[in-house]
Design a protein around this motif. Sequence first.
Motif, PDB file in Angstrom:
ATOM      1  N   THR A   1      15.692  -4.715 -50.552  1.00 27.40           N
ATOM      2  CA  THR A   1      15.707  -4.938 -49.108  1.00 27.40           C
ATOM      3  C   THR A   1      14.860  -6.157 -48.743  1.00 27.40           C
ATOM      4  O   THR A   1      15.248  -6.969 -47.899  1.00 27.40           O
ATOM      5  N   ALA A   2      13.703  -6.282 -49.380  1.00 28.38           N
ATOM      6  CA  ALA A   2      12.823  -7.423 -49.120  1.00 28.38           C
ATOM      7  C   ALA A   2      13.508  -8.739 -49.502  1.00 28.38           C
ATOM      8  O   ALA A   2      13.332  -9.768 -48.833  1.00 28.38           O
ATOM      9  N   PHE A   3      14.295  -8.717 -50.576  1.00 23.10           N
ATOM     10  CA  PHE A   3      15.038  -9.906 -51.024  1.00 23.10           C
ATOM     11  C   PHE A   3      16.013 -10.361 -49.937  1.00 23.10           C
ATOM     12  O   PHE A   3      16.044 -11.538 -49.559  1.00 23.10           O
TER      13      PHE A   3
ATOM     14  N   ALA B   1      17.393 -13.609 -44.954  1.00 21.94           N
ATOM     15  CA  ALA B   1      17.661 -13.604 -43.515  1.00 21.94           C
ATOM     16  C   ALA B   1      16.681 -14.499 -42.778  1.00 21.94           C
ATOM     17  O   ALA B   1      17.063 -15.257 -41.875  1.00 21.94           O
ATOM     18  N   ARG B   2      15.411 -14.428 -43.148  1.00 20.33           N
ATOM     19  CA  ARG B   2      14.402 -15.258 -42.490  1.00 20.33           C
ATOM     20  C   ARG B   2      14.598 -16.727 -42.819  1.00 20.33           C
ATOM     21  O   ARG B   2      14.267 -17.602 -42.007  1.00 20.33           O
ATOM     22  N   ALA B   3      15.150 -17.014 -43.995  1.00 19.97           N
ATOM     23  CA  ALA B   3      15.371 -18.403 -44.398  1.00 19.97           C
ATOM     24  C   ALA B   3      16.462 -19.071 -43.565  1.00 19.97           C
ATOM     25  O   ALA B   3      16.561 -20.301 -43.551  1.00 19.97           O
ATOM     26  N   THR B   4      17.273 -18.274 -42.856  1.00 17.48           N
ATOM     27  CA  THR B   4      18.294 -18.875 -41.991  1.00 17.48           C
ATOM     28  C   THR B   4      17.666 -19.533 -40.771  1.00 17.48           C
ATOM     29  O   THR B   4      18.330 -20.301 -40.065  1.00 17.48           O
TER      30      THR B   4
ATOM     31  N   ALA C   1      17.361 -11.846 -39.181  1.00 18.93           N
ATOM     32  CA  ALA C   1      16.187 -11.105 -39.645  1.00 18.93           C
ATOM     33  C   ALA C   1      16.069  -9.762 -38.939  1.00 18.93           C
ATOM     34  O   ALA C   1      15.776  -8.738 -39.565  1.00 18.93           O
ATOM     35  N   ARG C   2      16.318  -9.754 -37.646  1.00 18.67           N
ATOM     36  CA  ARG C   2      16.233  -8.500 -36.885  1.00 18.67           C
ATOM     37  C   ARG C   2      17.294  -7.515 -37.330  1.00 18.67           C
ATOM     38  O   ARG C   2      17.058  -6.300 -37.377  1.00 18.67           O
ATOM     39  N   PHE C   3      18.467  -8.007 -37.671  1.00 18.21           N
ATOM     40  CA  PHE C   3      19.544  -7.126 -38.128  1.00 18.21           C
ATOM     41  C   PHE C   3      19.176  -6.477 -39.462  1.00 18.21           C
ATOM     42  O   PHE C   3      19.347  -5.268 -39.654  1.00 18.21           O
ATOM     43  N   VAL C   4      18.661  -7.271 -40.392  1.00 21.63           N
ATOM     44  CA  VAL C   4      18.277  -6.737 -41.699  1.00 21.63           C
ATOM     45  C   VAL C   4      17.097  -5.774 -41.556  1.00 21.63           C
ATOM     46  O   VAL C   4      17.056  -4.725 -42.208  1.00 21.63           O
ATOM     47  N   GLU C   5      16.135  -6.124 -40.696  1.00 16.87           N
ATOM     48  CA  GLU C   5      15.008  -5.224 -40.463  1.00 16.87           C
ATOM     49  C   GLU C   5      15.474  -3.906 -39.856  1.00 16.87           C
ATOM     50  O   GLU C   5      14.963  -2.834 -40.185  1.00 16.87           O
ATOM     51  N   PHE C   6      16.452  -3.978 -38.976  1.00 13.13           N
ATOM     52  CA  PHE C   6      16.999  -2.786 -38.339  1.00 13.13           C
ATOM     53  C   PHE C   6      17.612  -1.845 -39.375  1.00 13.13           C
ATOM     54  O   PHE C   6      17.390  -0.628 -39.355  1.00 13.13           O
ATOM     55  N   LEU C   7      18.354  -2.395 -40.321  1.00 12.10           N
ATOM     56  CA  LEU C   7      18.977  -1.568 -41.353  1.00 12.10           C
ATOM     57  C   LEU C   7      17.945  -1.005 -42.314  1.00 12.10           C
ATOM     58  O   LEU C   7      18.062   0.131 -42.780  1.00 12.10           O
TER      59      LEU C   7
END
Length: 257
Positions: free
Chosen positions: A160-162, A167-170, A176-182
């Motif tokens: 998940t951290a990967f 996501a943050r690199a975009t 980033a918020r979408f990935v954090e949400f999941l």
Amino acid sequence: MTSRVAVARPTDGNEDAVRSISLTDELFGKLEAKIRSGDLVPGSRLPTQKEIAETENVSRTVVREAVARLMAQGLAVSRQGSGMFVADTAEYRAFQITRDELNELADIVKLLEMRLGVETEMAGLAAARRTTADIGAIQDALQVMQDQQGDPVAAAKADTAFHLAIARATQNDYYARFVEFLGLRLVPPRNLYLRDQPAEAHKAYAAKVQAEHEAILEAIVRMDPQRARDAARHHMQESLTRHSMLSATARSKGRNG
């Protein structure tokens, strides 16, 4: 006249619990549908728990749990002394994927289908926009994932951290918020795919996923958006294929069982 004596049959606690969950899901679905369709408009008062229990022929416990879920998802609000009301913002409620919704393989497949497009473009943007710090974060997560291959829970967190680092690199906060949400729902549990499989199968699976991740990282490092998209799409397609096949097998066993 012969009297018939009713003999109480022992009940299985697990069966009762499963039935209660099923009834709660069914009732929640009915109430949610009424709210979403406009039969219960925002601001309107919900029937009392007693009225719902009598109308739907379910226990008060089932009603309480269904209503609690409505509140948790922002569809209903409690007003002290007045009762339960449909939330004013119910029609604008946030997109949600609850943990309960990912208990079945078919639901995981649906999530992977959605991620296929998201992750593909996310990797492409990351390759075009990444910073040196972003690369370090992605590499760190990948290293932890490799070090924790023997621990599925720790490996899932690193996985998940990967994806979060990508996501943050975009440089686009919404990814980033979408990935954090999941969160951990982002990564299907390894034991779901490899249940009853020997340790060698788990190692082979971890190595395959690691190689797929390394291909994504290499493309991002080289700032090659198309290559990054291709690598990310391949990674997601592989996961989708694996779980789709497993879901089909489960359905076949269910029909023949």
